[in-house]
Design a protein around this motif. Sequence first.
Motif, PDB file in Angstrom:
ATOM      1  N   LEU A  49       0.822  -1.200   0.000  1.00 28.51           N
ATOM      2  CA  LEU A  49       0.000   0.000   0.000  1.00 28.51           C
ATOM      3  C   LEU A  49       0.863   1.261   0.000  1.00 28.51           C
ATOM      4  CD1 LEU A  49      -2.596  -1.061   2.727  1.00 28.51           C
ATOM      5  CD2 LEU A  49      -2.863  -1.212   0.242  1.00 28.51           C
ATOM      6  N   GLU A  50       0.332   2.313  -0.628  1.00 30.66           N
ATOM      7  CA  GLU A  50       0.948   3.633  -0.568  1.00 30.66           C
ATOM      8  C   GLU A  50       0.290   4.406   0.577  1.00 30.66           C
ATOM      9  OE1 GLU A  50       3.398   5.156  -2.271  1.00 30.66           O
ATOM     10  OE2 GLU A  50       3.869   3.265  -3.294  1.00 30.66           O
ATOM     11  N   MET A  51       1.000   4.550   1.693  1.00 29.20           N
ATOM     12  CA  MET A  51       0.459   5.237   2.856  1.00 29.20           C
ATOM     13  C   MET A  51       1.532   6.163   3.421  1.00 29.20           C
ATOM     14  SD  MET A  51      -1.748   2.123   4.608  1.00 29.20           S
ATOM     15  CE  MET A  51      -2.461   3.176   5.872  1.00 29.20           C
ATOM     16  N   PRO A  52       1.773   7.291   2.756  1.00 24.58           N
ATOM     17  CA  PRO A  52       2.907   8.153   3.127  1.00 24.58           C
ATOM     18  C   PRO A  52       2.816   8.757   4.524  1.00 24.58           C
ATOM     19  CG  PRO A  52       1.534   9.196   1.452  1.00 24.58           C
ATOM     20  CD  PRO A  52       1.081   7.778   1.552  1.00 24.58           C
ATOM     21  N   ILE A  53       1.613   9.018   5.032  1.00 19.02           N
ATOM     22  CA  ILE A  53       1.508   9.606   6.375  1.00 19.02           C
ATOM     23  C   ILE A  53       1.932   8.577   7.427  1.00 19.02           C
ATOM     24  CG2 ILE A  53       0.019  10.765   8.049  1.00 19.02           C
ATOM     25  CD1 ILE A  53      -1.771  11.618   5.714  1.00 19.02           C
ATOM     26  N   ALA A  69      12.208  14.765  12.524  1.00 18.49           N
ATOM     27  CA  ALA A  69      10.799  15.051  12.249  1.00 18.49           C
ATOM     28  C   ALA A  69      10.642  16.142  11.194  1.00 18.49           C
ATOM     29  CB  ALA A  69      10.090  15.448  13.538  1.00 18.49           C
ATOM     30  N   ALA A  70      11.417  17.199  11.286  1.00 21.51           N
ATOM     31  CA  ALA A  70      11.265  18.319  10.348  1.00 21.51           C
ATOM     32  C   ALA A  70      11.514  17.880   8.918  1.00 21.51           C
ATOM     33  CB  ALA A  70      12.218  19.450  10.735  1.00 21.51           C
ATOM     34  N   ALA A  71      12.553  17.085   8.710  1.00 24.09           N
ATOM     35  CA  ALA A  71      12.877  16.622   7.362  1.00 24.09           C
ATOM     36  C   ALA A  71      11.801  15.679   6.835  1.00 24.09           C
ATOM     37  CB  ALA A  71      14.236  15.932   7.360  1.00 24.09           C
ATOM     38  N   GLU A  72      11.280  14.802   7.686  1.00 24.19           N
ATOM     39  CA  GLU A  72      10.253  13.849   7.251  1.00 24.19           C
ATOM     40  C   GLU A  72       8.954  14.560   6.888  1.00 24.19           C
ATOM     41  OE1 GLU A  72      10.462  10.508   6.663  1.00 24.19           O
ATOM     42  OE2 GLU A  72      12.603  10.860   6.912  1.00 24.19           O
ATOM     43  N   VAL A  73       8.583  15.581   7.651  1.00 25.45           N
ATOM     44  CA  VAL A  73       7.356  16.325   7.328  1.00 25.45           C
ATOM     45  C   VAL A  73       7.538  17.096   6.024  1.00 25.45           C
ATOM     46  CG1 VAL A  73       5.767  18.148   8.063  1.00 25.45           C
ATOM     47  CG2 VAL A  73       6.583  16.445   9.729  1.00 25.45           C
ATOM     48  N   ARG A  74       8.704  17.648   5.794  1.00 23.26           N
ATOM     49  CA  ARG A  74       8.950  18.350   4.523  1.00 23.26           C
ATOM     50  C   ARG A  74       8.807  17.395   3.341  1.00 23.26           C
ATOM     51  NH1 ARG A  74      13.082  21.082   7.454  1.00 23.26           N
ATOM     52  NH2 ARG A  74      14.675  19.643   6.607  1.00 23.26           N
ATOM     53  N   LYS A  75       9.295  16.192   3.481  1.00 25.07           N
ATOM     54  CA  LYS A  75       9.152  15.197   2.405  1.00 25.07           C
ATOM     55  C   LYS A  75       7.682  14.827   2.210  1.00 25.07           C
ATOM     56  CE  LYS A  75      12.301  12.192   3.922  1.00 25.07           C
ATOM     57  NZ  LYS A  75      13.153  10.972   3.959  1.00 25.07           N
ATOM     58  N   LEU A  76       6.961  14.656   3.333  1.00 22.41           N
ATOM     59  CA  LEU A  76       5.538  14.322   3.235  1.00 22.41           C
ATOM     60  C   LEU A  76       4.778  15.446   2.532  1.00 22.41           C
ATOM     61  CD1 LEU A  76       3.063  12.548   4.024  1.00 22.41           C
ATOM     62  CD2 LEU A  76       2.925  13.925   6.108  1.00 22.41           C
ATOM     63  N   ALA A  77       5.114  16.679   2.819  1.00 16.78           N
ATOM     64  CA  ALA A  77       4.376  17.827   2.272  1.00 16.78           C
ATOM     65  C   ALA A  77       4.367  17.827   0.743  1.00 16.78           C
ATOM     66  CB  ALA A  77       4.977  19.143   2.792  1.00 16.78           C
ATOM     67  N   THR A  78       5.391  17.267   0.122  1.00 12.94           N
ATOM     68  CA  THR A  78       5.437  17.209  -1.344  1.00 12.94           C
ATOM     69  C   THR A  78       4.483  16.160  -1.913  1.00 12.94           C
ATOM     70  OG1 THR A  78       7.245  15.575  -1.420  1.00 12.94           O
ATOM     71  CG2 THR A  78       7.869  17.935  -1.258  1.00 12.94           C
ATOM     72  N   LYS A  79       3.992  15.269  -1.052  1.00  8.10           N
ATOM     73  CA  LYS A  79       3.125  14.174  -1.518  1.00  8.10           C
ATOM     74  C   LYS A  79       1.649  14.434  -1.232  1.00  8.10           C
ATOM     75  CE  LYS A  79       6.884  10.917  -0.540  1.00  8.10           C
ATOM     76  NZ  LYS A  79       7.298   9.769   0.285  1.00  8.10           N
ATOM     77  N   LEU A  80       1.339  15.451  -0.424  1.00  6.72           N
ATOM     78  CA  LEU A  80      -0.051  15.717  -0.075  1.00  6.72           C
ATOM     79  C   LEU A  80      -0.767  16.446  -1.210  1.00  6.72           C
ATOM     80  CD1 LEU A  80       0.361  16.871   3.642  1.00  6.72           C
ATOM     81  CD2 LEU A  80      -0.130  14.576   2.776  1.00  6.72           C
ATOM     82  N   THR A  81      -2.050  16.191  -1.344  1.00  7.28           N
ATOM     83  CA  THR A  81      -2.834  16.827  -2.408  1.00  7.28           C
ATOM     84  C   THR A  81      -4.103  17.430  -1.844  1.00  7.28           C
ATOM     85  OG1 THR A  81      -3.993  14.733  -2.890  1.00  7.28           O
ATOM     86  CG2 THR A  81      -1.977  15.208  -4.131  1.00  7.28           C
TER      87      THR A  81
END
Length: 336
Positions: free
Chosen positions: A306-310, A324-336
Amino acid sequence: MDDSVQKIGIVGSGSWATAMIKMLGDNEAKKEVLWWIRKEEDLEYVRAYGHNPNYLSAVQLQVKDKNLFSAARSVIQGADIVVLNTPSAYLKDALKDVTAADFEGKVVVSAIKGIIPDDNLIVGEYLSKYYHIPLSQVVVVGGPCHAEEVSSEKLSYLTIAAKDSTNAELVAGLLRNRYINTIISADVFGVEYGAVLKNIYALAGGICHGLGYGDNFLAVLVSNAIREMHTCVNAIDPGVDRDINASAYLGDLLVTAYSQFSRNRTFGHMIGKGYTVQSAQLEMNMVAEGYYASACIQNIIQRYALEMPICNMVYQILYNRQPAAAEVRKLATKLT
C-alpha cells in the motif's frame, strides 16, 4: 432486550474504562457491573471513596464493593458481557490467567483502539485466534468519543459494530443514556482498523503542530489521512459498502486529530517539539496507542503493498529516529 439482569464485566481501569463505568451507571437498563482494577491500592481507593484516584478522578462511580476485583479472570467468569478496555499493549498481561473456556458463550466487547503488538492483530482477530471466540460474539465500540467529555456529560456518540446485530443492539442499549447516543454498524473490521489508524494520523498531526505548522496544513493532512485510511481498510476487508465519511471513521479521526484531550496528538506534539519517544512516554500519564499501532501497520502496508505516506512518515520518525522536520517536509510534497 428482556428484563433479565445483565452482568457486565469491565477489564481495565484507565480513563476510557472509567468513562464506561460512568456510562453504564447512568443507563437505566437492569444490570450489574463487575470491574477489574489492576492495582490493589487503586481498588481499595475506589472501594473507600467511589472515585478512580488516577483517571477522571472527579467522577462518582456506581459499582458495588463486592463487584470490584483484582483478578481479571474473576470478572470474566462472572460476566455475561465482557468489555475489554485496557491499552492494547497490556491486554496479554491482563488475560494471562484467562482461558478460552472462561469466554465461552459470552458476548465480548472490544473498547480497545489499538493493535496487539508482536501479533499485529486487532483485538477481534486476537480473541478469535487465541481464545477461539467466534467473530459473531465480538462487538467493537468505536468513536468519536473522548472519556473526558463523557465525564462532564457532554453529548457524545458511540459506534457499536458487530456481525450479529442482536449483540450490537444489546451493547448499545446498555451504553445509551441521556448524553450518549449510539450508532449501529455491521463493519466490525472497518470500525476497529479505523480506530487504530486514526491514532497514527492524530500523532502525525501533533508532530506537525509541534514543528510549527498551522491549521491550514493540518486540514490538508487530515483530508489526505481519511483517503489513506479508506485505502488501507478496503485492502484489509474488501467488498464492504462502508461510508468512510461516517462518524466511526472521519468523525473519530477529526476528534482525535484536533481535540485538546487527544493523547495521540499530545504525544506527537511532544515529538515535534524535540522530545525523544522515551521522554515523551515518561511524561505522559496515559498510553498513546498510535505509537504501537505505527509499527504494526507497517506490516500491513508491506503485506498489501500500500501507498500510505503519512503512516510511513510517523514510522520513520518514531522507530527509525529520522528527523521530524525533514520527514514532514518530504511528506508535504506528496499531499494533495
